[in-house]
Scaffold this active site. Sequence first.
Site, PDB file in Angstrom:
ATOM      1  N   SER A   1       0.862  -1.179   0.000  1.00 40.77           N
ATOM      2  CA  SER A   1       0.000   0.000   0.000  1.00 40.77           C
ATOM      3  C   SER A   1       0.896   1.226   0.000  1.00 40.77           C
ATOM      4  O   SER A   1       2.114   1.099   0.139  1.00 40.77           O
ATOM      5  CB  SER A   1      -0.898   0.009   1.240  1.00 40.77           C
ATOM      6  OG  SER A   1      -1.778   1.121   1.217  1.00 40.77           O
TER       7      SER A   1
ATOM      8  N   ARG B   1      -0.460  -3.939  -6.802  1.00 42.45           N
ATOM      9  CA  ARG B   1      -1.649  -4.582  -6.233  1.00 42.45           C
ATOM     10  C   ARG B   1      -2.885  -3.875  -6.738  1.00 42.45           C
ATOM     11  O   ARG B   1      -2.893  -2.645  -6.886  1.00 42.45           O
ATOM     12  CB  ARG B   1      -1.609  -4.519  -4.705  1.00 42.45           C
ATOM     13  CG  ARG B   1      -2.730  -5.294  -3.991  1.00 42.45           C
ATOM     14  CD  ARG B   1      -2.570  -6.781  -4.180  1.00 42.45           C
ATOM     15  NE  ARG B   1      -3.478  -7.553  -3.317  1.00 42.45           N
ATOM     16  CZ  ARG B   1      -4.658  -8.024  -3.698  1.00 42.45           C
ATOM     17  NH1 ARG B   1      -5.123  -7.771  -4.913  1.00 42.45           N
ATOM     18  NH2 ARG B   1      -5.381  -8.751  -2.867  1.00 42.45           N
TER      19      ARG B   1
ATOM     20  N   THR C   1      -7.013   1.208   4.977  1.00 44.86           N
ATOM     21  CA  THR C   1      -6.537   0.391   6.095  1.00 44.86           C
ATOM     22  C   THR C   1      -7.390   0.604   7.334  1.00 44.86           C
ATOM     23  O   THR C   1      -7.756  -0.355   8.026  1.00 44.86           O
ATOM     24  CB  THR C   1      -5.066   0.714   6.402  1.00 44.86           C
ATOM     25  OG1 THR C   1      -4.282   0.480   5.231  1.00 44.86           O
ATOM     26  CG2 THR C   1      -4.540  -0.159   7.529  1.00 44.86           C
TER      27      THR C   1
ATOM     28  N   CYS D   1      -0.757  -6.273 -17.209  1.00 41.63           N
ATOM     29  CA  CYS D   1      -0.062  -7.015 -16.163  1.00 41.63           C
ATOM     30  C   CYS D   1       1.211  -6.276 -15.766  1.00 41.63           C
ATOM     31  O   CYS D   1       2.031  -5.950 -16.624  1.00 41.63           O
ATOM     32  CB  CYS D   1       0.298  -8.419 -16.641  1.00 41.63           C
ATOM     33  SG  CYS D   1       1.330  -9.337 -15.476  1.00 41.63           S
TER      34      CYS D   1
ATOM     35  N   CYS E   1       4.337 -13.768 -11.277  1.00 42.76           N
ATOM     36  CA  CYS E   1       3.110 -13.170 -10.755  1.00 42.76           C
ATOM     37  C   CYS E   1       3.309 -12.569  -9.364  1.00 42.76           C
ATOM     38  O   CYS E   1       3.805 -13.239  -8.450  1.00 42.76           O
ATOM     39  CB  CYS E   1       2.010 -14.223 -10.710  1.00 42.76           C
ATOM     40  SG  CYS E   1       0.449 -13.634 -10.050  1.00 42.76           S
TER      41      CYS E   1
ATOM     42  N   CYS F   1      -1.325  -9.491  -7.966  1.00 39.01           N
ATOM     43  CA  CYS F   1      -2.063  -8.227  -7.944  1.00 39.01           C
ATOM     44  C   CYS F   1      -3.523  -8.405  -8.325  1.00 39.01           C
ATOM     45  O   CYS F   1      -4.355  -7.570  -8.000  1.00 39.01           O
ATOM     46  CB  CYS F   1      -1.399  -7.196  -8.855  1.00 39.01           C
ATOM     47  SG  CYS F   1      -1.619  -7.506 -10.620  1.00 39.01           S
TER      48      CYS F   1
ATOM     49  N   CYS G   1      -5.185  -9.161 -13.866  1.00 40.53           N
ATOM     50  CA  CYS G   1      -5.569  -9.945 -15.043  1.00 40.53           C
ATOM     51  C   CYS G   1      -6.978 -10.498 -14.897  1.00 40.53           C
ATOM     52  O   CYS G   1      -7.779 -10.478 -15.839  1.00 40.53           O
ATOM     53  CB  CYS G   1      -4.568 -11.068 -15.294  1.00 40.53           C
ATOM     54  SG  CYS G   1      -4.333 -12.198 -13.896  1.00 40.53           S
TER      55      CYS G   1
END
Length: 621
Positions: free
Chosen positions: A119, A368, A404, A565, A590, A593, A596
């Site tokens: 984050s 992310r 958060t 991606c 990968c 995140c 896709c």
Amino acid sequence: MFPASRYSVQARRCVRALKTLQSRERVLSQVYTARWCSSELSTPKITSHYTVYPREKDPRWEGIDMERFADEADVVIVGGGPAGLSAAIRLKQLANEQEKELRVCLVEKASQIGAHTLSGACLEPSALTELIPDWKERGAPLNTPVTEDKFAILTEKYRIPVPILPGLPMNNHGNYIVRLGHFVRWLGEQAEELGVELYPGYAASEVLFHEDGSVKGIATNDVGIAKDGSPKDTFERGMELHAKVTIFGEGCHGHLAKQLYKHFNLRENCEAQTYAIGLKEVWTIDEKKWRPGRVEHTVGWPLNRNTYGGSFLYHLNEGEPLVAVGFVVGLDYSNPYLSPFREFQRWKHHPSVAPTLEGGTRIAYGARALNEGGMQSLPKLTFPGGLLIGCSPGFMNVPKIKGTHTAMKSGMLAAETIFAKITDESLESETAGVHVPEYAESLKNSWVWKELQDVRNIRPSFHNYFGLYGGIVYTGVFYWIFRGKEPWTLKHAGLDSAQLKPAHQCTPIEYPKPDGKISFDLLSSVALSGTNHEGDQPPHLTLRNDGVPVAQNLSVYDGPEQRFCPAGVYEYVPLETGEGMRLQINAQNCVHCKTCDIKDPSQNINWVVPEGGGGPAYNGM
């Protein structure tokens, strides 16, 4: 891999083997597993995961022991992020206060608590103070109080400052710049001290149900499966964790949450969720340029007015001159040629940004997806045997650029309502899995709901002819005057996957080459994420139909998965015959995140969990 229609030597052997079988059912089961065949003979086989090709139909799995060990807990929590850990902590706080025996188990797919957490992050400490009032004395890693707050609109060459007035969502007075992975790791330590059982490195792959349809618990994924889908000598079945209530806090676009949405029809009365992708780097910079506590946000260039997004640049006070830089792009963009990663790299060259980074060193990278739908896109939160918390359903306050604190509060409210229910000695549950509808009511009566209600129209207000500028005007006028009390609720555009235009209707975007000093290529960036997966396992980026990428995505949209991606997982390469293209999936890259799964215009990609412990190894992202 050779197309079976070409009848290579291996393919001919495969066909001869198939012809010798005695029944048509046997032939069909062999088609799933034959190395040189595919469901459509003209398409190279890509997917080998058992969720697409069931093991019950695969003769290689005959005789394999599929029994799973099962364990019982009072509450099982899926996901070791801020929401899941807050729920775990609050449950044990209540149990200890009332001297009740309560077994709480938490499973997390990352190898360590916090290793998959990414984050910005600028943390509003309200929920933390409610949960752990003495967090400062306990050493919570909130080391950087915000001292400066800046916002600007960028053009290609200029920066236009915009004042942040008191009361506007982006005001960060009283907040802290944090490395969220470190904060989550600290929350894990607090949970363990209270007696929560933490199981990092265990990926929850399946929702279990009682005979009456209520949730029974979860199963962790099997290990020891080869890339072609066959069992290895090291194969081990996952384990089952049963509970009275299972809390799902997987984060944005969770794998199990997707199953629950369908099973219980949880999205029947809400809008489709809309998302963004956030990309982030951590840099060490020249100490002369370091301003600990400074928070900077921008909108505008390099995105056009109809593409939602913006940037952040935070100066951390971690004992060395660190800055966190990042770029967010709404996944409702329409041009298939857009690359969020390359937009991020281009943004760093802006005249107002580059001087901060010049002479510095990039030390971390990650990405992310994040929820942006707000209140309009919240699904039903409870169902018999379980409930949803945190970024799984999506409590992010988009104009604040914070989720958060709301995620933590949702976990705390879930814990309080669950504890009251399962410790009620007069409880007579109608289902085997306990239903806790009180959680949704508690949430609606909390400050979380008020926050989302107040800002509900800001994100969808950007869907207008003027785009970004119309949205800014709406925010400045209606939010400033009405504070979310306007008697209407705007709608989002729909599924992000449906927003792409065909490639022939769009202009290709020419991106500058990275200079290796401020901007970088994709693969060197992924290397900084610490991403690693066991190579000999079925790709966890599964395709419902292996033929769709070339027939639909490449031919109509020019293969947008190559660009959306942020980790170089997808690429189109020539067939070995030299005739045509095929999709290659580099699953080992990968970073989890989920972009896709969200943005694929054919909705053919289904992200499932890899073996536990795989994925990025973020250090305080």
